[in-house]
Motif scaffolding. Sequence first.
Motif, PDB file in Angstrom:
ATOM      1  N   UNK A  50       0.813  -1.062  -0.446  1.00 17.29           N
ATOM      2  CA  UNK A  50       0.102   0.134  -0.120  1.00 17.29           C
ATOM      3  C   UNK A  50       0.962   1.058  -0.147  1.00 17.29           C
ATOM      4  N   UNK A  51       2.490   1.154   0.715  1.00 15.34           N
ATOM      5  CA  UNK A  51       2.727   2.983   1.075  1.00 15.34           C
ATOM      6  C   UNK A  51       3.622   2.603  -0.505  1.00 15.34           C
ATOM      7  N   UNK A  52       3.956   1.757  -0.419  1.00 14.51           N
ATOM      8  CA  UNK A  52       4.351   1.864  -2.670  1.00 14.51           C
ATOM      9  C   UNK A  52       4.045   2.267  -3.334  1.00 14.51           C
ATOM     10  N   UNK A  58       9.121   5.307  -3.439  1.00 19.06           N
ATOM     11  CA  UNK A  58       8.574   4.368  -3.002  1.00 19.06           C
ATOM     12  C   UNK A  58       9.216   3.358  -3.326  1.00 19.06           C
ATOM     13  N   UNK A  59      10.257   2.527  -2.748  1.00 14.24           N
ATOM     14  CA  UNK A  59      10.875   1.213  -2.766  1.00 14.24           C
ATOM     15  C   UNK A  59      10.678   0.004  -1.720  1.00 14.24           C
ATOM     16  N   UNK A 221      -2.049   4.985   7.563  1.00 22.08           N
ATOM     17  CA  UNK A 221      -2.110   6.472   6.846  1.00 22.08           C
ATOM     18  C   UNK A 221      -0.836   7.479   8.370  1.00 22.08           C
ATOM     19  N   UNK A 222      -0.797   6.780   8.371  1.00 21.05           N
ATOM     20  CA  UNK A 222      -0.500   7.845   9.709  1.00 21.05           C
ATOM     21  C   UNK A 222       1.401   7.618   8.995  1.00 21.05           C
ATOM     22  N   UNK A 223       1.721   7.021   8.885  1.00 27.88           N
ATOM     23  CA  UNK A 223       3.689   6.807   7.922  1.00 27.88           C
ATOM     24  C   UNK A 223       2.829   8.160   6.824  1.00 27.88           C
ATOM     25  N   UNK A 224       2.123   8.152   6.323  1.00 27.97           N
ATOM     26  CA  UNK A 224       1.688   9.456   5.145  1.00 27.97           C
ATOM     27  C   UNK A 224       2.028  10.525   5.572  1.00 27.97           C
TER      28      UNK A 224
END
Length: 230
Positions: A50-52, A58-59, A221-224
């Motif tokens: 999801x994050x990538x 992002x990798x 989403x907290x990472x974003x």
Amino acid sequence: MKNSDSFAKGADSPSGDSARGSDSARGIPFERVVILHGYGAAPADHWFPWLTRAVPGAEAVELPLPQSPEAASWILSATDAIGPLSRKTAVVTHSLGGLAALRAIQRLVRRGVAHARARGCASCDAQLGAFVAVAPFACELPLAGDDDVDRFILSQLPDFLSKNPFPNPRVFARATVIRSDDDPFVPAGSSAEFAERIGARTLTVHGAGHFLASDGVTELPEVLEALSAA
């Protein structure tokens, strides 16, 4: 520790989370976002895919032998993945990946100092743009009651901890620790100490366990938000 915020897992609807994540991703200022997984995981697991997808540039890096991690190979792989320290680079880690990243960043700081001195500079002021550590620790862990995990804790984790893993906090332009209030593997105090040692703010996500897919965490989403605030 700079400050602490709390969030409730599942407080928004899935569509609300996606919209909030999409909005946050638009404000991320980094050219590269390096994602380092933890013990027993791979780039296709948990919230990493999801994050990538959510973050351009992002990798998710595949660290060697995740079911039986060796400190030397993980630190080397993390060092190569992060590359020269730059404010245009962010690093996102999960669990053991955070400890490997700290050791790698120490190595990169030393390398930067050596290059600076070779150019006749007195010091190296290179910084990492952002460091986001999810469920991190840099200490011994209690046994988990799982044979494989406990074998790692007893026989391989000490190699990751053979030296003080914490670099000078000034190397982080911004640092955030994201932890859960019910993590079955990493005590809250361990993540709190990690945050304090790197000068990070702390975000607590209620009911997120160890932030695994089996805990229901396939988006984070907290990472974003942490990356966007950098």
